[in-house]
Design a protein around this motif. Structure first.
Motif, short mmCIF file in Angstrom:
data_model
loop_
_atom_site.label_atom_id
_atom_site.label_comp_id
_atom_site.label_asym_id
_atom_site.label_seq_id
_atom_site.Cartn_x
_atom_site.Cartn_y
_atom_site.Cartn_z
N TYR A 197 45.11 41.64 37.29
CA TYR A 197 43.78 41.48 37.06
C TYR A 197 43.50 39.93 37.66
O TYR A 197 43.98 39.13 37.08
CB TYR A 197 43.20 41.74 35.70
N VAL B 212 38.31 42.25 37.79
CA VAL B 212 38.34 42.97 36.55
C VAL B 212 37.03 43.47 36.40
O VAL B 212 36.48 44.12 35.23
CB VAL B 212 38.38 41.78 35.31
N ALA C 227 39.77 47.57 38.09
CA ALA C 227 40.44 47.17 36.85
C ALA C 227 40.99 48.37 35.99
O ALA C 227 41.62 48.46 35.43
CB ALA C 227 39.46 46.45 35.98
#
Length: 180
Positions: A83, A67, A72
């Motif tokens: 994620y 992330v 992401a």
């Protein structure tokens, strides 16, 4: 990692693949993993873009991406990948267990995530899209340069400002070291 694989008897089910430099072999490796209903996990603490993520998704691999940074922005959680926060190991493990626990009795779930990734690649990262955008950018820059009377220093400052505004948000997403 190797001791965990031994402890939980995951030999033959889990592979730790070191950095690969041969692009042709990489594609074959990704495709082999996809053919065996595997996945691609990219647990970097930070990654600027994530070319390996795009390559894995192009081969149909469901992906688990950090992330923190560019990857992401590539996937849609639960549709074309997942994620993960590499600072939260138990949560990452749970996501992987849930994904494979659901995919084993229902292979269509693996296929759905795989197809979601392939669809996203075709919509956002296909060479035709990239070349069209690059051509447009070149045309805009060429026209701007033609009509502008700015000298080279002003052009450089303008471009530095553009990049600063464009990439500042990515830099803010990088987690800071915490004193312990």
């Amino acid at each position: 990692m190797y001791s965990l694989i031994e402890t939980y008897k995951l030999n033959g089910q889990f592979r730790w693949i070191s950095s690969q430099m041969n692009r042709v072999r990489n594609g074959e490796l990704y495709r082999y993993i996809a053919d065996n209903s595997g996945s691609f996990v990219q647990p970097a603490f930070y990654e600027a873009f994530g070319l390996t993520v795009v390559e894995a998704m192009t081969c149909g691999l469901p992906t688990f991406v950090t992330v923190h940074g560019g990857p992401a922005k590539i996937i849609v959680h639960g549709k074309s990948g997942f994620y993960i926060d590499p600072y939260q190991g138990l949560h990452v493990a749970q996501l992987l267990v849930n994904f494979f626990g659901r995919s084993k009795p229902d292979p269509s779930y693996w296929e759905t995530i795989s197809m979601g990734g392939l669809k996203l690649i075709q919509e956002k990262y296909a060479w035709q899209i990239y070349s069209d955008r690059l051509s447009t950018l070149a045309g805009v820059y060429g026209f701007w340069k033609y009509v502008s009377k700015l000298d080279h220093l002003e052009i450089r400052r303008y471009l530095e400002m553009f990049y600063g505004l464009k990439y500042r948000k990515l830099a803010e997403d990088v987690p800071r070291a915490v004193d312990e």
